[in-house]
Write a protein that holds these residues in place. Sequence first.
Motif: not given
Length: 283
Positions: A23-28, A30-35
Motif C-alpha cells: 500500500v505504498g511506502g517511502g525511502d525508509v 515499505e507499507a503493507w496491508l496485512a492480516f
Amino acid sequence: MSDTWGLAGGDAIAPGLTAVRPVGGGDVYEAWLAFDDRLYAPVVVKIVRPGHVDRDASRSGLVREVEMLSRLSHPGIARLFSYDDEGPRPYLVLENVDGPDLSTLIATHGYLPLHQLLPLGLELCSALHYLRQQDVCHLDLKPSNVIMGAPARLIDFSVAMDAKQAADLTDPVGSDEYMAPEQCRPGELGTVGHASDMWAFGATMFRAAAGFRAYDRERRWAQLDQAPFGLPHVVPPAVADLILDCLAPRAEHRPEPHEVAERLEPLLANLPRAHLSGFRIKL
C-alpha cells in the motif's frame, strides 16, 4: 536492485502478521496491508527497508514514531497497535483506515466538492487542535498523509516532534511542496512550530479545493518567492480567503485550528441539504 523485502501476498511479515498487498511506502519504509492474527483484523504494517535496518537513524526514527503515537489518542489520527524495533525486520502495526488517501482521490476524481471539502477541513482542524494541545507538531501534513475515512485520518508521524524540538530545528524537515517558509529555512524565515502545520493544512486544502497544487512544482520551494495560484471560481470566496489566510508567509499571520473550524462550520451549515428526488407522501 530495489531496496525491498520481496514480499508477496500470503507471506509472513512476522509471526502472526500475513502480507496481503503493498500500500505504498517511502525511502525508509515499505507499507503493507496485512492480516493480524492477534487482532483478527486487517492492519497496515510499516516495515523498515533492508538497506535501512542497520542505520541508527532509521531505527531511531521508528522508535520516535512509536513513542509519539503511543502518546496520542484521537479519532482523526491512525492508531498504533504494536511494533518490533529489535527484530531482523523492524516494523510497526497501524490501524487500517478504509478509504483512499487524499492524493489518490484527487488524482482519480479531481477537486473535492464542497460537501466533501468542508468536512475534511473540520476533521483535519480537529486533529491539529488536539496536536497543539499535546504540544506536538506533525511537520508533514500533505494529501498522501490524509486517509479519507470517516472521519479523515492523519497518518505518518515519522518526522513529528515536540514543539520545542521543532523550534530548535536548523535544517529543513518535511515534504518540499507542503513545507511552510520557516520549514524550508529554519531560523532565517522564522521558527518552526504549530503554525507550520497550518501552512501545510492550507496547501493541502488548496489542492483538495482546486485539484492542483498551490505553487509551481518545477522549482523547489517556489513558495518562498511566488504567490499561490488563484483558486477556481467554483471555490466560494469565503473558502478561498480561509485557505489563503493559512498560506500566509509569516507564521504569526496564520489562523489557529479552532479559528479555522469556527469559520468552516457556518459554511458547512449553509450548504444545500441533499434530498431524494421523486414523489412525496403527505402524512
